[in-house]
Scaffold this motif. Sequence first.
Motif, PDB file in Angstrom:
ATOM      1  N   HIS A  83       0.859  -1.188   0.000  1.00  0.00           N
ATOM      2  CA  HIS A  83       0.000   0.000   0.000  1.00  0.00           C
ATOM      3  C   HIS A  83       0.899   1.243   0.000  1.00  0.00           C
ATOM      4  O   HIS A  83       1.692   1.441   0.924  1.00  0.00           O
ATOM      5  N   GLU A 105       1.661   4.448   0.762  1.00  0.00           N
ATOM      6  CA  GLU A 105       1.458   5.663   1.569  1.00  0.00           C
ATOM      7  C   GLU A 105       2.797   6.020   2.218  1.00  0.00           C
ATOM      8  O   GLU A 105       3.813   5.375   1.934  1.00  0.00           O
ATOM      9  N   THR A 121       5.263   3.438   3.782  1.00  0.00           N
ATOM     10  CA  THR A 121       5.791   2.541   2.751  1.00  0.00           C
ATOM     11  C   THR A 121       6.884   3.248   1.955  1.00  0.00           C
ATOM     12  O   THR A 121       7.887   2.641   1.563  1.00  0.00           O
ATOM     13  N   ASP A 169       2.368  -7.858  -0.718  1.00  0.00           N
ATOM     14  CA  ASP A 169       1.302  -7.705   0.282  1.00  0.00           C
ATOM     15  C   ASP A 169       0.037  -8.309  -0.316  1.00  0.00           C
ATOM     16  O   ASP A 169      -0.626  -7.682  -1.133  1.00  0.00           O
ATOM     17  N   GLU A 181       3.774  -9.682   3.535  1.00  0.00           N
ATOM     18  CA  GLU A 181       3.296  -8.815   4.610  1.00  0.00           C
ATOM     19  C   GLU A 181       2.062  -9.341   5.370  1.00  0.00           C
ATOM     20  O   GLU A 181       1.960  -9.178   6.574  1.00  0.00           O
ATOM     21  N   ASN A 236      -9.243   0.949   6.109  1.00  0.00           N
ATOM     22  CA  ASN A 236      -8.178   1.695   6.807  1.00  0.00           C
ATOM     23  C   ASN A 236      -7.174   2.316   5.845  1.00  0.00           C
ATOM     24  O   ASN A 236      -6.514   3.294   6.178  1.00  0.00           O
ATOM     25  N   GLY A 292      -3.810   4.097   6.658  1.00  0.00           N
ATOM     26  CA  GLY A 292      -3.192   2.831   7.060  1.00  0.00           C
ATOM     27  C   GLY A 292      -2.861   2.845   8.546  1.00  0.00           C
ATOM     28  O   GLY A 292      -3.265   3.750   9.294  1.00  0.00           O
ATOM     29  N   PHE A 332       7.876  -2.817   8.848  1.00  0.00           N
ATOM     30  CA  PHE A 332       8.796  -2.582   7.738  1.00  0.00           C
ATOM     31  C   PHE A 332      10.246  -2.848   8.145  1.00  0.00           C
ATOM     32  O   PHE A 332      11.085  -3.194   7.291  1.00  0.00           O
TER      33      PHE A 332
HETATM   34  N1  ADE Z   1       0.585   0.875   5.356  1.00  0.00           N
HETATM   35  C1  ADE Z   1       1.364   0.267   4.440  1.00  0.00           C
HETATM   36  N2  ADE Z   1       1.109  -1.037   4.360  1.00  0.00           N
HETATM   37  C2  ADE Z   1       0.110  -1.275   5.242  1.00  0.00           C
HETATM   38  C3  ADE Z   1      -0.597  -2.441   5.619  1.00  0.00           C
HETATM   39  N3  ADE Z   1      -0.331  -3.630   5.094  1.00  0.00           N
HETATM   40  N4  ADE Z   1      -1.568  -2.324   6.543  1.00  0.00           N
HETATM   41  C4  ADE Z   1      -1.835  -1.117   7.075  1.00  0.00           C
HETATM   42  N5  ADE Z   1      -1.207  -0.002   6.783  1.00  0.00           N
HETATM   43  C5  ADE Z   1      -0.229  -0.068   5.872  1.00  0.00           C
END
Ligand code: ADE
Length: 411
Positions: A50, A52, A55, A123, A148, A339, A345, A355
Motif C-alpha cells: 500500500h 502511503e 511505505t 502484500d 506482509e 483503513n 493505514g 517494515f
Molecule cells: N501501510 C502500508 N502497508 C500497510 C498495511 N499492510 N496495513 C496497514 N497499513 C499499511
Amino acid sequence: MSTLRNPDLAAPGHDKMNWVRRKMPVLNALGERYRHDLPFKGQKIAISLHLEAKTAILAELLHKGGADVSITSSNPLSTQDDVAAALASQGVDVHAFRGADEKEFDDFQHKVLDIEPTLIIDDGGELTDRLHSSRRQLAANVKGGAEETTTGVTRLKALAAQKQLLYPMVAVNDADMKHLFDNQYGTGQSTWDGIMRTTNLLIAGSTVVVAGYGWCGRGVADRSRGLGARVIVTEVNPIRANEALMDGHQVMRMDEAASYGDFFVTVTGNRDVIGPQHFTKMKDGAVLANAGHFDVEVDVKGLRTLATQVIAGRNENVQGFVLPTGQVLWLLAEGRLVNLAAGDGHPVEIMDLTFGLQALSLEYLLKHPLAPGLYPVDPAVDTWVAEIRLKALNVAIDQLTADQAHYMASW
Ligand code: ADE
C-alpha cells in the motif's frame, strides 16, 4: 519512467514522509547502517505494498541501501498520489495512482516486475501470483522475498504445500513483532480511523458487528469497545468464538447479528461473509466496512443487484444502497480495505516495526541463500526489532542472571 497521477503533487508528499520519518526508530537505525554497508548494492527490488508515507520510507531505505527499487500499490485505492510523486522525485521507480482500474492495477504489477527483480516484497501475493503464472520466466532471478499479510501467507502456504513455490519467501506476517502489534493494534486503530473520518458518526452506544476474531478482528473488537460500542462477534472457529466470549463480547451467527448492527466490520480473509440474506435484515442506516485484504468479504455485487438505487454519501468513500424495502445501507470505500482506502493505514510506530522486519528479512535472504519454500522470520530479527523499539522508548527490562538461566534450562 514512473507512472503517476501527477508529479507536481510531490511537495505535500514530502511533508507526509518527513512527518513519519520522525517516529520510525527501527527504520532510522537501519538507515544509519545501510548508508555505510549498502547491503542491497546490485539488487533489484520489486515492491507491491500500500503506497502511503510509511511505505515510501521503506522504499527509500532500500534504495539508500544500494538497491534499484520499483514499487506499486497492492490495492487500487490505497495509493496516496502525493506520496507516490514524492518518492518518484527521489529516484525510485513508481507505478501507481489512486483509483487505478483493474487493467491499470495489473499493468502496474507487471511494470515493477519489468526490472527483473532479485528480491520482492509482497502484500497479499500480487507479485507472487504473476511470478507463478504469466511472468514465470522471471522467477529464476528471484533470490527470495517477504510477504506482509495473513492473506498472502495463507496463499503462500498453499503454494508451498503443493511444492509449487519457486523461490524462498519469508512470512513476515507471522513474526511476533508483526502480528501481535500490526494486526491487532494497527488494524484496531486504523479501521476506526477510516470509518470515523469517513462517516463522522458516533460510535458510543452503537452496536458493532465484527466478523472474524483473528488477530485483526480482536483488535477491531477491542477498539470498538473502547469507543463505547456494544460488540457482537461472528466466527466459524469454535476456539476463537470462545476467546471472543471470554473477552466479553457477544457471539452469534451473522444471520442473527445482521438485524442488530449499526456498524459491520469484516476481517475474516474469506469471501461473501455478508451477503443478500443479511442485507435485507439490516437496519436503515447501517454502515458496512471491510478491513480484510480483498474486497470480497462484503458481497458488493449482491448488494448492487439487490439495491433499487445507489446514492452518494458525504464523500467519495461512502455510497448508499437503497433496498426495495426502503432502508439505506452505507458501504465504505467500495468494500475495499477501509483503513487504507479511506485512511492512512496503520499508525506510524506500528509500520516502523513491520517494515523493519521486511528490510531485515530481505537482508537475511541475501546472507543465507535458501531453497524455495516458506520460512519464518529469523527469531534474532524479531528480537532485534523489539529491542530497538524499547530503546527508542527508553524502556529498560531485566536480564536473566546466570543462575536464573541455568534454572530455566535444567530439569
Ligand atoms: N501501510 C502500508 N502497508 C500497510 C498495511 N499492510 N496495513 C496497514 N497499513 C499499511
